[in-house]
Design a protein around this motif. Sequence first.
Motif, PDB file in Angstrom:
ATOM      1  N   ASN A 147       0.808  -1.244  -0.062  1.00  0.00           N
ATOM      2  CA  ASN A 147       0.155  -0.026  -0.089  1.00  0.00           C
ATOM      3  C   ASN A 147       0.883   1.059  -0.061  1.00  0.00           C
ATOM      4  O   ASN A 147       0.666   2.230  -0.589  1.00  0.00           O
ATOM      5  CB  ASN A 147      -1.011  -0.062   1.195  1.00  0.00           C
ATOM      6  N   VAL A 148       1.817   1.117   0.829  1.00  0.00           N
ATOM      7  CA  VAL A 148       2.804   2.302   0.949  1.00  0.00           C
ATOM      8  C   VAL A 148       3.619   2.505  -0.674  1.00  0.00           C
ATOM      9  O   VAL A 148       3.769   3.395  -1.242  1.00  0.00           O
ATOM     10  CB  VAL A 148       3.987   2.155   1.689  1.00  0.00           C
ATOM     11  N   HIS A 196       1.546   2.035 -16.760  1.00  0.00           N
ATOM     12  CA  HIS A 196       1.646   1.811 -15.173  1.00  0.00           C
ATOM     13  C   HIS A 196       0.494   2.022 -14.570  1.00  0.00           C
ATOM     14  O   HIS A 196       0.148   1.333 -13.584  1.00  0.00           O
ATOM     15  CB  HIS A 196       2.850   2.530 -14.647  1.00  0.00           C
ATOM     16  N   LEU A 197      -0.163   3.176 -14.771  1.00  0.00           N
ATOM     17  CA  LEU A 197      -1.440   3.429 -14.220  1.00  0.00           C
ATOM     18  C   LEU A 197      -2.653   2.617 -14.450  1.00  0.00           C
ATOM     19  O   LEU A 197      -3.215   2.429 -13.630  1.00  0.00           O
ATOM     20  CB  LEU A 197      -1.847   4.993 -14.584  1.00  0.00           C
ATOM     21  N   ARG A 198      -2.568   2.001 -15.427  1.00  0.00           N
ATOM     22  CA  ARG A 198      -3.711   0.885 -15.867  1.00  0.00           C
ATOM     23  C   ARG A 198      -3.268  -0.229 -15.147  1.00  0.00           C
ATOM     24  O   ARG A 198      -4.069  -0.809 -14.326  1.00  0.00           O
ATOM     25  CB  ARG A 198      -3.501   0.524 -17.256  1.00  0.00           C
ATOM     26  N   SER A 204      -5.841  -2.036  -7.844  1.00  0.00           N
ATOM     27  CA  SER A 204      -7.064  -1.295  -6.802  1.00  0.00           C
ATOM     28  C   SER A 204      -8.317  -2.002  -7.066  1.00  0.00           C
ATOM     29  O   SER A 204      -9.011  -1.900  -6.140  1.00  0.00           O
ATOM     30  CB  SER A 204      -7.297   0.152  -7.529  1.00  0.00           C
ATOM     31  N   ARG A 205      -8.563  -2.745  -8.287  1.00  0.00           N
ATOM     32  CA  ARG A 205      -9.888  -3.380  -8.330  1.00  0.00           C
ATOM     33  C   ARG A 205      -9.903  -4.946  -7.965  1.00  0.00           C
ATOM     34  O   ARG A 205     -10.990  -5.436  -7.796  1.00  0.00           O
ATOM     35  CB  ARG A 205     -10.316  -3.350  -9.841  1.00  0.00           C
ATOM     36  N   LEU A 206      -8.653  -5.228  -7.207  1.00  0.00           N
ATOM     37  CA  LEU A 206      -8.701  -6.592  -6.803  1.00  0.00           C
ATOM     38  C   LEU A 206      -9.517  -6.583  -5.486  1.00  0.00           C
ATOM     39  O   LEU A 206      -9.479  -5.700  -4.639  1.00  0.00           O
ATOM     40  CB  LEU A 206      -7.415  -7.094  -6.411  1.00  0.00           C
ATOM     41  N   SER A 207      -9.984  -7.673  -5.041  1.00  0.00           N
ATOM     42  CA  SER A 207     -10.799  -7.838  -3.817  1.00  0.00           C
ATOM     43  C   SER A 207     -10.077  -7.719  -2.765  1.00  0.00           C
ATOM     44  O   SER A 207      -8.819  -8.389  -2.516  1.00  0.00           O
ATOM     45  CB  SER A 207     -11.630  -9.324  -3.833  1.00  0.00           C
ATOM     46  N   GLY A 211      -5.537  -0.056  -0.192  1.00  0.00           N
ATOM     47  CA  GLY A 211      -4.533   1.164  -0.361  1.00  0.00           C
ATOM     48  C   GLY A 211      -5.528   2.226  -1.056  1.00  0.00           C
ATOM     49  O   GLY A 211      -6.521   2.174  -1.118  1.00  0.00           O
ATOM     50  N   THR A 212      -4.657   3.342  -1.712  1.00  0.00           N
ATOM     51  CA  THR A 212      -5.091   4.171  -2.516  1.00  0.00           C
ATOM     52  C   THR A 212      -4.341   4.593  -3.775  1.00  0.00           C
ATOM     53  O   THR A 212      -3.117   4.451  -3.771  1.00  0.00           O
ATOM     54  CB  THR A 212      -5.237   5.506  -1.550  1.00  0.00           C
ATOM     55  N   LEU A 213      -4.844   5.157  -4.721  1.00  0.00           N
ATOM     56  CA  LEU A 213      -4.349   5.531  -5.909  1.00  0.00           C
ATOM     57  C   LEU A 213      -3.827   6.838  -6.127  1.00  0.00           C
ATOM     58  O   LEU A 213      -3.423   7.540  -6.882  1.00  0.00           O
ATOM     59  CB  LEU A 213      -4.798   4.883  -7.293  1.00  0.00           C
TER      60      LEU A 213
END
Length: 225
Positions: A147-148, A196-198, A204-207, A211-213
């Motif tokens: 997440n970091v 990279h962003l994709r 981020s869509r994983l169950s 974290g945060t983008l």
Amino acid sequence: ITHRWVPEDEEWQAAARLVANRKYQRALDNVERLVVSRIFELSKMNHYLALTAAGYKLRKHIGKALQTRSAAIRAALTQYNTAAKALGRRTLEFDEVVEYAFLSDFDLLRDTRQDISTRPWASPAARLAINTHFKLCRAEEEVIRLNVEIRRVVTYLVDEDQYLRACEALYQDANPTLAYQISRYRTIRSRFTPLHLRSLEKISRLSGFSGTLAPGVSVSRGLGD
């Protein structure tokens, strides 16, 4: 020498146990060596069979090597079982040994003070459960760390683009040639930013993603920092 040991003496029996343990360990080492060699031969064979260019002679050679290795394992098992019976240890069958895929399976046989192979935690299912438990524990720690790191990557991508644009604008009038080179460098660097962003968006869509983008704030904000 005032007294010679006889089979009834405690020293004689202790020495006999040491000799028997030594024979047992050497026999086990030999079996382990042959099984590991067989694993390497199987790995090599699977690798070459997966290649269309693998020739018949090469496959034949590896097949003969496996047959030779199997015969050597059977002979080594006979010696091992003889040594194991002398210590009252569990004997092994050929079909059981060739299924050993981890060296820890041999480590369970090395304690000659007691037969730990009968302990509940020594069974393959129990060891698999233990390994899975610790992997889950480490995975929870890894999630916190990721997440970091994910936010650091996002922050770096955003800051780098802003930094290069600022440098380009800074030298646009004073040094157009340098500004042009900075622009080209920024174009090259930003070419893979959407990729990279994709990838990060898919993560981020994983169950269970916690974290945060959203980009963070860098400690150093000035040009050249």
